[in-house]
Design a protein around this motif. Sequence first.
Motif, PDB file in Angstrom:
ATOM      1  N   VAL A  50       2.617  58.187 -50.354  1.00  0.00           N
ATOM      2  CA  VAL A  50       3.004  56.990 -49.600  1.00  0.00           C
ATOM      3  C   VAL A  50       1.821  56.589 -48.713  1.00  0.00           C
ATOM      4  N   PRO A  51       0.846  55.864 -49.288  1.00  0.00           N
ATOM      5  CA  PRO A  51      -0.416  55.634 -48.580  1.00  0.00           C
ATOM      6  C   PRO A  51      -0.432  54.458 -47.616  1.00  0.00           C
ATOM      7  N   ASN A  52       0.674  53.762 -47.487  1.00  0.00           N
ATOM      8  CA  ASN A  52       0.647  52.509 -46.733  1.00  0.00           C
ATOM      9  C   ASN A  52       1.336  52.600 -45.382  1.00  0.00           C
ATOM     10  N   SER A  53       0.944  51.721 -44.470  1.00  0.00           N
ATOM     11  CA  SER A  53       1.535  51.631 -43.141  1.00  0.00           C
ATOM     12  C   SER A  53       2.598  50.543 -43.140  1.00  0.00           C
ATOM     13  N   ALA A  54       3.813  50.890 -42.764  1.00  0.00           N
ATOM     14  CA  ALA A  54       4.884  49.900 -42.691  1.00  0.00           C
ATOM     15  C   ALA A  54       4.557  48.829 -41.658  1.00  0.00           C
ATOM     16  N   GLU A  55       3.952  49.232 -40.551  1.00  0.00           N
ATOM     17  CA  GLU A  55       3.587  48.285 -39.499  1.00  0.00           C
ATOM     18  C   GLU A  55       2.565  47.274 -40.014  1.00  0.00           C
TER      19      GLU A  55
END
Length: 278
Positions: free
Chosen positions: A217-222
């Motif tokens: 899960v390499p991504n930032s939700a923000e």
Amino acid sequence: MTTTWFITGTSSGLGRLLTENLLARGDRVAATLRRPEALDDLRAAHGDRLWTARLDVTDTERVRRVVGEAFAALGTVDVVVNNAGYGVLASVEEASDEQIRRVVDTNLLGSIQVIRAALPHLRAQSRGRILQVSTAGGQTTYPGLGYYHASKWGIEGFCETVAREIAPFGLALTIVEPGATPTGFGASLDVAPPLPAYENTPAAATRQAFLSGRFPVPNSAERLTGAMIDLVDSGATPLRLPLGPDTYADVRTALTGRLAEHEAHRDVAHSVAATATR
């Protein structure tokens, strides 16, 4: 300038975070979810800038009613975000009929009905845009997620058509394709009982990656929600917005592979034309 948003699936994940960030910057949000009390804290903090309604997007009559009530209550809606989603982790043989229906009813038919309900209102105000939340899995595939892909590939095809149909009215639609992000999606997947025949297969490997927490899960939700807001603020209206290095890489691999296979069949494709010579 204050922007007014209508968002489905706001109880958690990207929908909740997007709602929080929009309210924090002073926008108005019509937030829909199956349990409106989940946003009581935001309502207490932001007052009438947050409008909420109970909504399960698989209930078509309620979709129409809630969309109409939101436009009436807020006077205008600038952005409609189709975010509500459901996933089932199963090989094609393992999923139950109920699981298949739910993923299609939520991700495909539910999204379609939200768009259909919103379009008359958007046309009447002669402006507005739709953000359809899809996924990298709307253009590529992973074993064990076949029914999720069926719903996402379906909504992407539908949205491509809608984008062309609504352009003459000054309306726009963008398909947002997030990659894997720590939003709780993996933990919320409905998991079908495994069949022994699928042990040591790609479908089983995907299942184990999700269940063990090893799926990257390499991504930032923000940052992801920030990119969605920035897109709207910029006024740009691309048909698709890939978000995440995994989305970019996986979709690029899928597209180049399909193009290579397509080109490999050029001669046979032309050979069946009525004017072809043999």
